[in-house]
Scaffold this motif. Structure first.
Motif, PDB file in Angstrom:
ATOM      1  N   ASP A   5       0.803  -1.220   0.000  1.00  0.00           N
ATOM      2  CA  ASP A   5       0.000   0.000   0.000  1.00  0.00           C
ATOM      3  C   ASP A   5       0.839   1.275   0.000  1.00  0.00           C
ATOM      4  O   ASP A   5       0.301   2.366  -0.174  1.00  0.00           O
ATOM      5  CB  ASP A   5      -0.970   0.003   1.189  1.00  0.00           C
ATOM      6  CG  ASP A   5      -0.256   0.077   2.526  1.00  0.00           C
ATOM      7  OD1 ASP A   5       0.829  -0.529   2.650  1.00  0.00           O
ATOM      8  OD2 ASP A   5      -0.772   0.727   3.443  1.00  0.00           O
ATOM      9  N   ASP A  29      -4.053  -3.336  -1.707  1.00  0.00           N
ATOM     10  CA  ASP A  29      -4.696  -3.850  -0.495  1.00  0.00           C
ATOM     11  C   ASP A  29      -4.838  -5.358  -0.606  1.00  0.00           C
ATOM     12  O   ASP A  29      -4.772  -5.931  -1.702  1.00  0.00           O
ATOM     13  CB  ASP A  29      -6.046  -3.177  -0.242  1.00  0.00           C
ATOM     14  CG  ASP A  29      -7.095  -3.530  -1.286  1.00  0.00           C
ATOM     15  OD1 ASP A  29      -7.639  -4.654  -1.238  1.00  0.00           O
ATOM     16  OD2 ASP A  29      -7.353  -2.687  -2.155  1.00  0.00           O
ATOM     17  N   ARG A  31      -7.363  -7.448  -0.083  1.00  0.00           N
ATOM     18  CA  ARG A  31      -8.526  -8.033  -0.760  1.00  0.00           C
ATOM     19  C   ARG A  31      -8.327  -8.067  -2.269  1.00  0.00           C
ATOM     20  O   ARG A  31      -8.659  -9.051  -2.933  1.00  0.00           O
ATOM     21  CB  ARG A  31      -9.788  -7.236  -0.412  1.00  0.00           C
ATOM     22  CG  ARG A  31     -11.078  -7.891  -0.895  1.00  0.00           C
ATOM     23  CD  ARG A  31     -12.287  -7.106  -0.452  1.00  0.00           C
ATOM     24  NE  ARG A  31     -12.360  -6.999   0.999  1.00  0.00           N
ATOM     25  CZ  ARG A  31     -13.266  -6.262   1.634  1.00  0.00           C
ATOM     26  NH1 ARG A  31     -14.185  -5.594   0.939  1.00  0.00           N
ATOM     27  NH2 ARG A  31     -13.276  -6.201   2.950  1.00  0.00           N
ATOM     28  N   PRO A  52      -4.390  -2.166   4.073  1.00  0.00           N
ATOM     29  CA  PRO A  52      -5.804  -1.950   4.397  1.00  0.00           C
ATOM     30  C   PRO A  52      -6.694  -3.079   3.904  1.00  0.00           C
ATOM     31  O   PRO A  52      -6.284  -3.909   3.103  1.00  0.00           O
ATOM     32  CB  PRO A  52      -6.114  -0.639   3.639  1.00  0.00           C
ATOM     33  CG  PRO A  52      -5.127  -0.595   2.516  1.00  0.00           C
ATOM     34  CD  PRO A  52      -3.880  -1.248   3.046  1.00  0.00           C
ATOM     35  N   ARG A  53      -7.916  -3.073   4.399  1.00  0.00           N
ATOM     36  CA  ARG A  53      -8.975  -4.030   4.044  1.00  0.00           C
ATOM     37  C   ARG A  53      -8.645  -5.446   4.514  1.00  0.00           C
ATOM     38  O   ARG A  53      -9.343  -5.997   5.355  1.00  0.00           O
ATOM     39  CB  ARG A  53      -9.252  -4.011   2.542  1.00  0.00           C
ATOM     40  CG  ARG A  53      -9.714  -2.654   2.014  1.00  0.00           C
ATOM     41  CD  ARG A  53      -9.943  -2.681   0.524  1.00  0.00           C
ATOM     42  NE  ARG A  53     -11.205  -3.334   0.205  1.00  0.00           N
ATOM     43  CZ  ARG A  53     -11.567  -3.625  -1.035  1.00  0.00           C
ATOM     44  NH1 ARG A  53     -10.741  -3.383  -2.045  1.00  0.00           N
ATOM     45  NH2 ARG A  53     -12.729  -4.198  -1.271  1.00  0.00           N
ATOM     46  N   THR A  54      -7.611  -6.043   3.991  1.00  0.00           N
ATOM     47  CA  THR A  54      -7.170  -7.370   4.442  1.00  0.00           C
ATOM     48  C   THR A  54      -5.658  -7.334   4.552  1.00  0.00           C
ATOM     49  O   THR A  54      -4.984  -7.004   3.581  1.00  0.00           O
ATOM     50  CB  THR A  54      -7.581  -8.462   3.431  1.00  0.00           C
ATOM     51  OG1 THR A  54      -8.997  -8.412   3.228  1.00  0.00           O
ATOM     52  CG2 THR A  54      -7.184  -9.845   3.924  1.00  0.00           C
ATOM     53  N   ASP A  55      -5.121  -7.632   5.743  1.00  0.00           N
ATOM     54  CA  ASP A  55      -3.669  -7.524   5.887  1.00  0.00           C
ATOM     55  C   ASP A  55      -2.969  -8.734   5.265  1.00  0.00           C
ATOM     56  O   ASP A  55      -3.603  -9.708   4.860  1.00  0.00           O
ATOM     57  CB  ASP A  55      -3.251  -7.315   7.347  1.00  0.00           C
ATOM     58  CG  ASP A  55      -3.475  -8.532   8.242  1.00  0.00           C
ATOM     59  OD1 ASP A  55      -3.577  -9.664   7.708  1.00  0.00           O
ATOM     60  OD2 ASP A  55      -3.525  -8.366   9.468  1.00  0.00           O
TER      61      ASP A  55
END
Length: 243
Positions: A5, A29, A31, A52-55
């Motif tokens: 990111d 990210d 996802r 973000p969203r899914t590490d």
């Protein structure tokens, strides 16, 4: 594929990879990384942990749960041993902490690609990638390894392994009873040992015991030879006890 990111970090890695002739996809990210891999898995994933969203750790959990065997090199600002071991435990093939040398990163990428080079048609959909080992069944008692299909069975039941675990177990099964030092097993994993600690091997052995031993804390197949390393034995032959 680069999952990162931080735009500057992603651009730096992308340029180095493209300079070596690779086609590179960048996602920002976790996802998006999972969605893109489901569409068309890359030859290798450079995966940041903090996204973000899914590490990155959850991305790794999802990919391994869905049996994607592509090699994964994790990047993280976390540098504690617990973080490193968690990444390896989830199925990462290699692990680098920030800040890192781009040249060292490229060396590790080259090594992972050599170890997992597929014999597939370019552009074909990719699932779990095969590991180039001898093309015949390797049998140690009830444990059977099929290098060509990248499959392991124990008493007829399939055993799911990460690429690193598969390489370690295949090397040891090819020479049952032989004691392998940690350094030798590191060479099987990565082809070099300068940057990677012995603890990496211990984590892989611990995970393998969970998969092929009835009692992982009292192993009868994958044995510790104290002060030296590890060996693979056939319990049916009476060799299944620690040295």
């Amino acid at each position: 594929m680069i999952a990162e990111d931080d735009d500057k970090q992603a651009e730096l890695v992308r340029r180095y990879l493209q300079r070596e002739g690779h086609t590179v996809t960048v996602v920002t990210d976790g996802r998006a990384a999972v969605e893109q891999i489901r569409l068309r898995a890359p030859d290798l994933l450079v995966l940041d942990v903090m996204m973000p969203r899914t590490d990155g750790l959850d991305v790794l959990r999802i990919l391994r749960a869905e049996s994607y065997g592509l090699p994964v090199l994790m990047l993280t600002a976390r540098s504690t041993e617990d973080d490193l071991l968690l990444g390896l435990d989830l199925g990462a093939d290699d692990y680098m902490t920030k800040p890192y040398s781009p040249r060292e990163l490229m060396a590790r990428v080259r090594t992972l690609l050599r170890r997992t080079a597929p014999a597939a048609v370019p552009g074909a959909a990719a699932g779990p990638l095969p590991v180039p080992v001898e093309e015949h069944l390797i049998t140690v008692g009830a444990l059977v390894i099929d290098p060509e299909r990248h499959e392991i069975t124990l008493d007829g039941a399939g055993v799911e392994c990460t690429p690193g675990e598969f390489r370690i177990l295949s090397a040891m099964a090819a020479e049952p009873g032989r004691v392998f030092t940690r350094q030798r097993l590191l060479q099987e994993l990565h082809g070099y040992t300068r940057y990677i600690g012995d603890r990496t091997v211990d984590v892989h052995i611990m995970n393998l015991r969970k998969k092929i031993e009835q009692q992982p804390k009292k192993p009868r197949r994958l044995l510790t030879v104290f002060g030296v390393g590890y060996k693979l034995a056939d319990p049916a032959k009476g060799a299944g006890r620690a040295s």
